[in-house]
Design an enzyme around this catalytic site. Structure first.
Site, PDB file in Angstrom:
ATOM      1  N   HIS A 197       0.871  -2.972   9.404  1.00 27.98           N
ATOM      2  CA  HIS A 197       2.270  -3.173   9.015  1.00 27.98           C
ATOM      3  C   HIS A 197       3.169  -2.649  10.117  1.00 27.98           C
ATOM      4  CE1 HIS A 197       2.427  -4.687   4.871  1.00 27.98           C
ATOM      5  NE2 HIS A 197       1.314  -3.996   4.650  1.00 27.98           N
ATOM      6  N   HIS A 255       0.832  -1.208   0.000  1.00 27.02           N
ATOM      7  CA  HIS A 255       0.000   0.000   0.000  1.00 27.02           C
ATOM      8  C   HIS A 255       0.868   1.261   0.000  1.00 27.02           C
ATOM      9  CE1 HIS A 255      -3.141  -2.868   1.045  1.00 27.02           C
ATOM     10  NE2 HIS A 255      -4.047  -1.920   0.881  1.00 27.02           N
ATOM     11  N   ASP A 293       8.326  -1.853   7.670  1.00 29.27           N
ATOM     12  CA  ASP A 293       7.704  -2.190   6.381  1.00 29.27           C
ATOM     13  C   ASP A 293       7.412  -0.928   5.576  1.00 29.27           C
ATOM     14  OD1 ASP A 293       7.737  -4.666   7.515  1.00 29.27           O
ATOM     15  OD2 ASP A 293       5.586  -4.766   7.878  1.00 29.27           O
TER      16      ASP A 293
END
Length: 426
Positions: free
Chosen positions: A355, A312, A359
């Site tokens: 996350h 994302h 990340d």
């Protein structure tokens, strides 16, 4: 009198379509005599055949060093000063042209065109190399009534077949990513044995349940903005090809990182455990579900184990950089909006505890570096024709081989007018 004579020479050159760089050896000899350097006509013009183009490239270092090596320091200084005066009088120096590196300078003529002379090392395989030790790049400038000008960068071939190939590439990479996400879900660490890892941000900020949906909403807004830009941009095919190439490459790297190492689940709210999908066909069916839903929770896709690094964040950052790169620099409101959506999207990902912070950080760093490296190479053509580029960046060399420098931000209506409208308008 000397100023009048040299000005007369330059005006004659402009009328005939050639500037100082178009002077013949005899005209250079005449200029030297007018400047009081008659004794050097023999060495410069007769022996070394210095014409107008070579004269403009001469530096004080050239005058001092072999093969010229003028004997008197005063003459060297005066001739160097005269050369600089000639360049100031007959040329307008601009910033280095990125297509040729830091040694290129623009020479602007009254005809409205700009010519870049390469002064220094030159790649003789460059498509603009003219065979005489000087690369020439033409940039025509069409005047407006307000005194500004519109640059004509020449025709850029959209090469639609390459764009179609890049689309196939990115869709194939998305398919591979979806299949790898199925594999990593099968071996996600058991939360009872491997609890969430310590994380400064996640431990400090309470989880916001609706935050992940807001992160995807930010990505959708950026996506719609970029689609509108692609629709109206004159060079939409090249832009879309670059977007597919870069996005596919980052996600291909993501496949490797999330497959080789499985991180524990970042939050207790994620009820994840190793899930076996059965045979290969069941895995492919699950991968198809992820692929068709673009891996978004808004489409009902929920996955586990695909943490290093955040997909994302990659999408948010890539969309932001394409929006800001391919719109005019004075569109400050749009650029601010793109950055706000990018940063808020990243915050929402972390606030949702979907996350780890590492990340998101790695995803942002890799995406921005790859974007900047790609565009730096594309804009300067630094390694376009080298063996190193073909080995380490084969896709870049293939997609960008016919692109000469930066892509101008020009816009046009993508649809042609209907026939009856053309008839009415006349």
């Amino acid at each position: 009198m000397q100023l009048f004579s040299s000005s007369f020479l330059f005006c004659v050159g402009m009328v005939t379509g050639a500037g100082v760089e178009g002077w013949s050896i005899k005209e250079v000899a005449l200029w030297l005599r007018e400047q009081g350097f008659s004794e050097y006509v023999e060495v410069l013009c007769t022996k070394h055949r210095v014409d107008g183009a070579a004269l403009l490239c001469l530096t004080e270092h050239d005058l001092r060093s072999p093969p010229l090596q003028l004997p008197r320091l005063g003459d060297i200084k005066r001739l160097a000063l005269a050369l600089r005066g000639l360049q100031r009088q007959h040329t307008h120096l601009h910033t280095p042209l990125s297509d040729f590196g830091s040694n290129g300078v623009f020479l602007s003529h009254t005809s409205g065109s700009k010519r870049c002379l390469w002064n220094g090392s030159i790649d003789k395989n460059h498509p603009q190399y003219n065979g005489i030790g000087m690369a020439v790049w033409e940039e025509h400038c069409h005047g407006y009534t307000n005194g500004k000008c519109k640059k004509d960068y020449g025709y850029l071939d959209p090469e639609g077949w390459k764009t179609a190939l890049s689309s196939v590439y990115v869709m194939l990479v998305f398919g591979i990513t979806s299949f790898v996400m199925v594999l990593v879900h099968e071996r996600v660490p058991d939360m009872r044995t491997y609890p969430p890892l310590p994380d400064i941000f996640l431990d400090s900020v309470p989880r916001i349940p609706w935050a992940f949906a807001m992160a995807e909403a930010c990505a959708l807004v950026l996506c719609y903005i970029l689609l509108l830009i692609l629709l109206l941009h004159k060079h939409r095919s090249i832009l879309f090809r670059r977007f597919c190439s870069l996005t596919g490459t980052v996600f291909l790297l993501r496949c490797v990182t999330m497959f080789v190492t499985s991180l524990s689940v970042p939050g207790h709210h994620l009820q994840c455990s190793g899930k076996m999908y059965g045979d290969i066909w069941a895995k492919l069916l699950r991968a198809l579900e992820i692929w068709s839903g673009f891996g978004m929770s808004l489409t009902g896709v929920h996955t586990c184990g695909d943490y290093m690094f955040s997909g994302h964040t990659v999408v948010l950052t890539m969309l932001n950089f394409f929006v800001t790169e391919y719109t005019p620099r004075n569109w400050h409101i749009l650029h601010t909006l793109a950055w706000v959506l990018n940063l808020f999207g990243i915050f929402f990902i972390l606030a949702a505890h979907e996350h780890y912070s590492i990340d998101v950080f790695i995803a942002f760093y890799i995406t921005t570096r790859l974007f900047l490296y790609y565009h730096t190479l594309a804009n300067t053509r630094a390694y376009q024709h080298s063996r190193r580029a073909r080995i380490w960046f084969p896709m870049f060399s293939f997609f960008e081989c016919n692109i000469n420098g930066p892509i101008p931000n020009e816009y046009c209506w993508p649809f042609s007018r209907p026939a009856f409208m053309k008839t009415l308008i006349g």
